[in-house]
Design a protein around this motif. Structure first.
Motif, PDB file in Angstrom:
ATOM      1  N   GLN A   8       0.570  16.703   7.327  1.00  0.00           N
ATOM      2  CA  GLN A   8       0.853  17.094   8.709  1.00  0.00           C
ATOM      3  C   GLN A   8       0.818  18.624   8.794  1.00  0.00           C
ATOM      4  O   GLN A   8       1.783  19.287   8.467  1.00  0.00           O
ATOM      5  N   LEU A  66      -4.560  11.316   7.007  1.00  0.00           N
ATOM      6  CA  LEU A  66      -4.489  10.544   5.772  1.00  0.00           C
ATOM      7  C   LEU A  66      -5.161  11.320   4.652  1.00  0.00           C
ATOM      8  O   LEU A  66      -6.318  11.730   4.769  1.00  0.00           O
ATOM      9  N   LYS A 109       3.632  -1.752   9.603  1.00  0.00           N
ATOM     10  CA  LYS A 109       4.333  -0.513   9.902  1.00  0.00           C
ATOM     11  C   LYS A 109       4.458   0.334   8.653  1.00  0.00           C
ATOM     12  O   LYS A 109       4.446  -0.148   7.523  1.00  0.00           O
ATOM     13  N   LEU A 110       4.544   1.619   8.850  1.00  0.00           N
ATOM     14  CA  LEU A 110       4.664   2.574   7.759  1.00  0.00           C
ATOM     15  C   LEU A 110       6.099   3.073   7.647  1.00  0.00           C
ATOM     16  O   LEU A 110       6.733   3.383   8.650  1.00  0.00           O
ATOM     17  N   PHE A 139       8.098   6.165   6.039  1.00  0.00           N
ATOM     18  CA  PHE A 139       7.792   7.500   5.539  1.00  0.00           C
ATOM     19  C   PHE A 139       8.935   8.072   4.711  1.00  0.00           C
ATOM     20  O   PHE A 139      10.112   7.791   4.963  1.00  0.00           O
ATOM     21  N   GLY A 140       8.557   8.907   3.742  1.00  0.00           N
ATOM     22  CA  GLY A 140       9.539   9.713   3.041  1.00  0.00           C
ATOM     23  C   GLY A 140       9.940  10.894   3.906  1.00  0.00           C
ATOM     24  O   GLY A 140       9.443  11.076   5.025  1.00  0.00           O
ATOM     25  N   THR A 141      10.840  11.704   3.381  1.00  0.00           N
ATOM     26  CA  THR A 141      11.380  12.826   4.144  1.00  0.00           C
ATOM     27  C   THR A 141      10.456  14.034   4.191  1.00  0.00           C
ATOM     28  O   THR A 141      10.694  14.950   4.956  1.00  0.00           O
ATOM     29  N   TYR A 184       0.844  -1.191   0.000  1.00  0.00           N
ATOM     30  CA  TYR A 184       0.000   0.000   0.000  1.00  0.00           C
ATOM     31  C   TYR A 184       0.878   1.240   0.000  1.00  0.00           C
ATOM     32  O   TYR A 184       1.957   1.261   0.609  1.00  0.00           O
ATOM     33  N   TYR A 219       0.202  11.374   3.478  1.00  0.00           N
ATOM     34  CA  TYR A 219      -0.262  11.947   4.726  1.00  0.00           C
ATOM     35  C   TYR A 219       0.047  13.433   4.735  1.00  0.00           C
ATOM     36  O   TYR A 219       1.075  13.881   4.220  1.00  0.00           O
ATOM     37  N   PHE A 232       0.637   5.631   0.561  1.00  0.00           N
ATOM     38  CA  PHE A 232      -0.197   6.655   1.178  1.00  0.00           C
ATOM     39  C   PHE A 232       0.435   8.031   1.011  1.00  0.00           C
ATOM     40  O   PHE A 232       1.646   8.175   0.884  1.00  0.00           O
ATOM     41  N   MET A 255      -1.235  13.858  12.215  1.00  0.00           N
ATOM     42  CA  MET A 255      -1.116  13.185  10.923  1.00  0.00           C
ATOM     43  C   MET A 255      -2.503  12.908  10.367  1.00  0.00           C
ATOM     44  O   MET A 255      -3.349  12.319  11.038  1.00  0.00           O
ATOM     45  N   PHE A 263       3.756  13.826   3.582  1.00  0.00           N
ATOM     46  CA  PHE A 263       4.623  12.666   3.635  1.00  0.00           C
ATOM     47  C   PHE A 263       4.051  11.550   2.783  1.00  0.00           C
ATOM     48  O   PHE A 263       2.868  11.199   2.903  1.00  0.00           O
TER      49      PHE A 263
END
Lengths: 115, 115
Positions: free
Chosen positions: B39, B47, B102-103, B105-107, B33, B37, B35, B45, B91
């Protein structure tokens, strides 16, 4: 939707003391909770995976004796920062897992400042 | 290990215009998956949109849509008719197939909306 309540939202503590952060799932049972750390202007970094009734799984480089995680019930997971130091100052966020048909739910986060 | 890369630390767009945020990822899995997100300054956070890798059709949520290119391992977010409330950190995140919750994340990309 499901809600995860995280407390406290902000905490200031003295160097050398311990701080406990709680995450509660309010209307569902969370068998897994993830704890993330976020430095200013950076991404969320996974610290550990908390599983109800068993020991937490820590990511590489995370000191398990410093960041104590307890998941004693299906509705409560806690992160205790022991002997806190200024470098532990950060934003800590918990979240539930991403299921097949459900999204991950995040707590509101805790801003920890160690002085 | 899975990695998520966001090459745009900051982006800006005029209100009511369209902006595209880039994300690439690396995985050896076939089922996963993706996503986006959001922020906002509150740091909660939120979605924005989710894409299942097995679905060829790009996901759409009102003004938000994705361009999912599985072979290229690319997952960009398009925001149409940008609004002031869209200003936030965005993100991109990845999670593996069923049972892996678990997710990663990108930077992040900081999006500024210019009135």
């Amino acid at each position: 939707g499901a809600v995860v309540s995280q407390h406290p939202s902000r905490v200031i503590c003295k160097s050398g003391t311990s701080v406990k952060i709680e995450c509660r799932s309010l209307d569902f049972q969370a068998t897994t909770m993830f704890w993330y750390r976020q430095f200013p202007k950076q991404s969320l970094m996974l610290m550990a995976t908390s599983n109800e009734g068993s020991k937490a799984t820590y990511e590489q480089g995370v000191e398990k004796d410093k960041f104590l995680i307890n998941h004693a019930s299906l509705t409560l997971s806690t992160l205790t920062v022991t002997s806190a130091h200024p470098e532990d100052s950060s934003f800590y966020i918990c979240s539930t897992g991403q299921g097949q048909n459900t999204e991950a739910f995040f707590g509101q986060g805790t801003r920890l400042t160690v002085v | 290990a899975q990695t998520v890369t966001q090459s745009q630390p900051e982006m800006s767009v005029q209100e009511a215009e369209t902006v595209t945020l880039s994300c690439t990822y690396d995985t050896s899995e076939s089922d996963y998956y993706l996503f986006w997100y959001k922020q906002p300054p509150s740091r909660q956070m939120i979605l924005v949109i989710r894409q299942e890798a097995y679905k060829q059709q790009n996901a759409t949520e009102n003004r938000f849509s994705v361009n999912f290119q599985k072979a290229a391992k690319s997952f960009s977010l398009k925001i149409s008719d940008s609004q002031l409330g869209d200003a936030a950190m965005y993100f991109c995140a990845y999670t593996g197939g069923f049972g892996n919750e678990k997710l990663t994340f990108g930077t992040g990309t900081r999006l500024t909306i210019i009135p």
